[in-house]
Design an enzyme around this catalytic site. Structure first.
Site, mmCIF file in Angstrom:
data_model
loop_
_atom_site.group_PDB
_atom_site.id
_atom_site.type_symbol
_atom_site.label_atom_id
_atom_site.label_comp_id
_atom_site.label_asym_id
_atom_site.label_seq_id
_atom_site.Cartn_x
_atom_site.Cartn_y
_atom_site.Cartn_z
ATOM 1 N N LEU A 52 0.830 -1.199 0.000
ATOM 2 C CA LEU A 52 0.000 0.000 0.000
ATOM 3 C C LEU A 52 0.866 1.252 0.000
ATOM 4 C CD1 LEU A 52 -2.743 1.315 0.025
ATOM 5 C CD2 LEU A 52 -2.788 1.084 2.528
ATOM 6 N N HIS A 53 0.733 2.058 -1.038
ATOM 7 C CA HIS A 53 1.521 3.279 -1.146
ATOM 8 C C HIS A 53 0.802 4.290 -2.034
ATOM 9 C CE1 HIS A 53 2.627 1.069 -4.791
ATOM 10 N NE2 HIS A 53 2.994 2.236 -5.318
ATOM 11 N N PHE A 54 1.132 5.542 -1.790
ATOM 12 C CA PHE A 54 0.684 6.657 -2.621
ATOM 13 C C PHE A 54 1.933 7.334 -3.188
ATOM 14 C CE2 PHE A 54 -2.571 5.880 0.467
ATOM 15 C CZ PHE A 54 -3.775 6.123 -0.172
#
Length: 223
Positions: A47-49
């Site tokens: 999970l990353h932005f």
């Protein structure tokens, strides 16, 4: 967010709330946060932005938006609009008009109480439905976290089906969130020479879901 939790690249309420909070804390219109789902050019499965600063207004931010459309029709869906205004009264939810990639726009009415919380809830509701359908999508958080764009896309499926034009494939452009937003990084001199509004619209148009599919997703994911 929560790096050591080893979460896959799927949005959850904590991640959405944290991303919006970061955008608000930065507080600059030049800062944007992007998210690419699996199947929509996520670089790795955790999970990353992605965030970056740019002084330039992105084309999607200049694009017009209009009422959500009913399935299979051109008239605004009054029933859906009434449902959404009752569920999230501090938001305005619309769809992009005349933009190469069909997408939704979620705008917080900052003066309204609970706007930030409702925006996080609406994003999670919409994206959660897309995730449950294995529909790839991209998200852009702009305007200090008060306006969010969500695009379902089918480029990988079109590639697998052999329907992407060869000249589009030859550009080597991977249409992730910032490309779809209108920030195109070109790799070949011939593409730089040919690039213009019509050229870019054709390239990005190869990403978009069809009008009928978008109408279906509007009803299924926002209702």
């Amino acid at each position: 967010p929560r790096l050591l939790a080893l979460q896959p690249q799927q949005l959850d309420p904590h991640g959405v709330a944290a991303a919006l909070a970061l955008a608000r804390e930065v507080g600059s219109p030049e800062f944007r946060l992007g998210y690419n789902s699996l199947g929509a050019f996520a670089t790795i499965n955790h999970l990353h932005f992605q965030g970056y600063f740019s002084p330039h207004i992105l084309p999607c931010q200049r694009a017009a938006s209009g009422p959500l459309r009913a399935l299979g029709g051109s008239a605004p869906s009054q029933q859906l609009a009434s449902l959404l205004s009752g569920r999230w009264p501090a938001l305005q939810i619309s769809q992009l008009v005349d933009y190469p990639v069909r997408g939704w726009v979620l705008q917080a009415k900052i003066e309204a109480g609970g706007a930030h919380q409702q925006l996080a809830q609406a994003i999670m509701h919409l994206c959660g439905q897309l995730q449950s359908q294995d529909q790839p999508f991209n998200v852009l958080m702009a305007d200090a976290g008060s306006r969010v764009f969500v695009w379902p896309q089918s480029y990988a499926a079109y590639q697998a089906a052999g329907t992407v034009p060869n000249d589009v494939l030859d550009t080597g452009v991977n249409p992730a969130v910032f490309e779809i937003s209108g920030h195109l990084l070109l790799k070949r001199s011939e593409d730089m020479a040919a690039a213009g509004d019509a050229w870019a619209a054709r390239l990005l148009g190869a990403v978009s879901v069809s009008a009928d599919r978008f109408a279906e997703l509007t009803c299924e994911c926002l209702a």
